[in-house]
Design a protein around this motif. Structure first.
Motif, PDB file in Angstrom:
ATOM      1  N   ILE A 179       0.905   2.726 -79.838  1.00  0.00           N
ATOM      2  CA  ILE A 179       0.175   2.226 -78.672  1.00  0.00           C
ATOM      3  C   ILE A 179      -0.065   3.308 -77.630  1.00  0.00           C
ATOM      4  O   ILE A 179      -0.749   3.072 -76.637  1.00  0.00           O
ATOM      5  N   GLU A 210      -3.430   6.850 -81.296  1.00  0.00           N
ATOM      6  CA  GLU A 210      -3.797   5.546 -80.745  1.00  0.00           C
ATOM      7  C   GLU A 210      -4.882   4.886 -81.594  1.00  0.00           C
ATOM      8  O   GLU A 210      -5.755   5.570 -82.142  1.00  0.00           O
ATOM      9  N   THR A 228       1.099  -3.685 -89.261  1.00  0.00           N
ATOM     10  CA  THR A 228       0.245  -2.992 -88.296  1.00  0.00           C
ATOM     11  C   THR A 228      -0.971  -2.357 -88.964  1.00  0.00           C
ATOM     12  O   THR A 228      -2.108  -2.525 -88.513  1.00  0.00           O
TER      13      THR A 228
END
Length: 340
Positions: A179, A210, A228
């Motif tokens: 993040i 990112e 993810t």
């Protein structure tokens, strides 16, 4: 000859596109021999040239919406996917390509082909396009929802060998999806992986990457846990499709837009081609004893041909053997000896 097993009945358009893709492959690649596993009658409807193409008749097919993939693999011994996987395990063929149900293929690969010795967690790793026309590896896109840092180290190492041998990238760089770019960002897992990757000499670590830079990353390999990375992959696919629709709507909304679209037809075709999964071929399952390639379920002939080409390159350049030999040589010291 490189011998490749084809699950001819797996996929949304099977067996037509699989057969057409196989015929295209043998026409374009001189050192391959293909065996199509599936319903012989259905396959022969589309097989107009059997040069270096064999057929192994199979009675059953594992459906694309299979809810219990492990049970399906164990129960349907004569299913096209199972027979194709078994041929690789028995060393009749050197690799398999399938457009069949993803979870069934992953389950079957584990049960039948099995992991290479010392490799703790397999990973499914598609190649994605980038803005600067490079290709980047994204892993793991669904095989492991929970994972340990040392498992990700193995997967990243496998990806660097693949990137070097198959994608012709010198000194591939690995980036951790996170993040933020700071090393203190993310979950405990991300922080532990960051520390481990920073200390390894197996590859060059590019730090945190990112999600907003996924299509123009400062690395060649993007890694995270299966949850993810799967979200990242599906976001890319969905965004690309939606952007295409928006672009088409705007161009068709006025006379001048239609004129601009006509003039830019070639450029728009190239844009679509650059984002197309058909150009990539398929996703490789890392960490198995032999190459298993998962082509898109909706693959047409050209996309399936590219998956076959991909499988042949992996075998030809001995990617799996290089990784397996290194892990055996290290005897688990680099990657850890923890129990399952």
């Amino acid at each position: 000859m490189i011998k490749i097993a084809i699950d001819a009945m797996g996929g949304d358009y099977a067996p037509k596109e699989q057969v057409l893709g196989a015929m295209l492959a043998v026409k374009q690649i001189n050192d391959i021999e293909l065996t199509l596993y599936g319903n012989e009658t259905e396959i022969k409807k589309y097989l107009t040239d059997n040069t270096r193409i064999n057929i192994e008749h199979c009675e059953n097919v594992i459906p694309m919406d299979e809810k219990n993939p492990i049970a399906a693999i164990r129960k349907n011994k004569d299913a096209s996917m199972v027979r194709a996987l078994q041929s690789v395990s028995d060393e009749i063929n050197e690799a398999i390509v399938s457009s069949g149900a993803t979870q069934a293929l992953i389950a079957g690969a584990h049960i039948i082909v099995r992991r290479m010795e010392g490799f703790k967690r397999t990973a499914i790793a598609p190649v994605i396009p980038t803005v600067d026309h490079r290709k980047a590896i994204l892993l793991d896109t669904g095989a492991n929802l929970q994972i340990r840092p040392e498992h990700m180290l193995q997967q990243a190492y496998f990806a660097t060998i693949y990137a070097n041998k198959i994608l012709d990238i010198n000194n591939p760089r690995v980036g951790l999806i996170n993040i933020g770019t700071e090393k203190s960002k993310g979950r405990d897992l991300d922080k532990e992986v960051y520390q481990l990757f920073s200390e390894t000499n197996l590859f060059e670590f590019a730090g945190n990457i990112e999600p907003k830079t996924i299509l123009e990353p400062d690395c060649d390999i993007l890694i995270s846990d299966g949850f993810t990375a799967n979200i990242v992959m599906k976001t890319i696919e969905g965004t690309a499709k939606s952007m295409g629709k928006l672009l088409k709507e705007n161009l068709m909304s006025s006379f001048f837009g239609k004129l601009a679209g006509l003039l830019a037809k070639k450029n728009l075709r190239e844009f679509k081609k650059q984002l197309s999964a058909e150009e990539i071929g398929g996703a490789v399952i890392y960490g198995l004893k032999k190459p298993v390639i998962k082509a898109q379920g909706a693959s047409k002939a050209y996309g399936f041909y590219n998956a076959i080409r991909q499988a042949a390159n992996i075998v030809r350049k001995e990617v799996f053997k290089i990784v397996e030999d290194y892990i055996k040589e290290e005897s688990g010291e680099t990657f850890g000896q923890e129990t399952e």
